[in-house]
Scaffold this motif. Sequence first.
Motif, PDB file in Angstrom:
ATOM      1  N   LYS A  82      30.295  52.001 -38.535  1.00 28.23           N
ATOM      2  CA  LYS A  82      29.285  51.583 -39.500  1.00 28.23           C
ATOM      3  C   LYS A  82      29.747  51.882 -40.921  1.00 28.23           C
ATOM      4  O   LYS A  82      30.348  52.913 -41.184  1.00 28.23           O
ATOM      5  CB  LYS A  82      27.963  52.300 -39.240  1.00 28.23           C
ATOM      6  CG  LYS A  82      27.288  51.864 -37.976  1.00 28.23           C
ATOM      7  CD  LYS A  82      25.945  52.527 -37.832  1.00 28.23           C
ATOM      8  CE  LYS A  82      25.260  52.060 -36.572  1.00 28.23           C
ATOM      9  NZ  LYS A  82      23.940  52.654 -36.417  1.00 28.23           N
ATOM     10  N   ASP A  84      28.976  52.885 -44.702  1.00 27.51           N
ATOM     11  CA  ASP A  84      27.980  53.615 -45.480  1.00 27.51           C
ATOM     12  C   ASP A  84      27.665  52.780 -46.711  1.00 27.51           C
ATOM     13  O   ASP A  84      28.476  52.693 -47.641  1.00 27.51           O
ATOM     14  CB  ASP A  84      28.532  54.987 -45.855  1.00 27.51           C
ATOM     15  CG  ASP A  84      27.536  55.826 -46.630  1.00 27.51           C
ATOM     16  OD1 ASP A  84      26.413  55.353 -46.882  1.00 27.51           O
ATOM     17  OD2 ASP A  84      27.885  56.970 -46.982  1.00 27.51           O
ATOM     18  N   SER A  85      26.494  52.145 -46.725  1.00 25.83           N
ATOM     19  CA  SER A  85      26.153  51.234 -47.816  1.00 25.83           C
ATOM     20  C   SER A  85      26.094  51.958 -49.157  1.00 25.83           C
ATOM     21  O   SER A  85      26.513  51.414 -50.180  1.00 25.83           O
ATOM     22  CB  SER A  85      24.832  50.524 -47.532  1.00 25.83           C
ATOM     23  OG  SER A  85      23.797  51.447 -47.340  1.00 25.83           O
ATOM     24  N   LEU A  89      28.403  50.808 -52.224  1.00 25.42           N
ATOM     25  CA  LEU A  89      27.791  50.394 -53.488  1.00 25.42           C
ATOM     26  C   LEU A  89      28.229  51.297 -54.637  1.00 25.42           C
ATOM     27  O   LEU A  89      28.478  50.830 -55.748  1.00 25.42           O
ATOM     28  CB  LEU A  89      26.262  50.404 -53.371  1.00 25.42           C
ATOM     29  CG  LEU A  89      25.643  49.289 -52.544  1.00 25.42           C
ATOM     30  CD1 LEU A  89      24.161  49.557 -52.320  1.00 25.42           C
ATOM     31  CD2 LEU A  89      25.858  47.948 -53.196  1.00 25.42           C
ATOM     32  N   ALA A 136      22.788  52.803 -55.009  1.00 19.01           N
ATOM     33  CA  ALA A 136      23.529  53.702 -54.122  1.00 19.01           C
ATOM     34  C   ALA A 136      22.954  55.118 -54.182  1.00 19.01           C
ATOM     35  O   ALA A 136      22.775  55.758 -53.137  1.00 19.01           O
ATOM     36  CB  ALA A 136      25.008  53.730 -54.512  1.00 19.01           C
TER      37      ALA A 136
END
Length: 144
Positions: A82, A84-85, A89, A136
Amino acid sequence: MRSSVRKFAHVLERFGLAMAGAASGLFVAAHVGSIISALASQVFILIMMISGAVGFYLGIDTPPLAFHGPDHQPLRGGSIVKIDSAEFLSAVGTFLAALAAFVSVGVIVLREDLHIFWTTAILLEWVVGVTMQIIAGAIARARS
């Protein structure tokens, strides 16, 4: 438990990041205001500095997402780890905002007169970068 010296150092670091963001916003505002006279106001400069300070304060030092779950197994979504947004960002936003500031300083120092298209592109790059940093920071703080 973190010691008071470490807490103070962390706060000092965050204020330093905020000042760097404000200075970057000032450089971009100075460049943009020199080309687009409608944006040469003190209010515009102040907005750019505040947005830079908030973006760099929140977005650069985001708490990372854990790479392992509670059972020490890597977190995976199917066969792909996954993303990590908040970290993504933050990284892209910091790069865009810093690049806009770097180009603005270069234009100011070299006394270049950029076309309105490039000046607008620099302004949009700054706005998108700082917005990404703020988002973020909000994502990272909401999950911790």
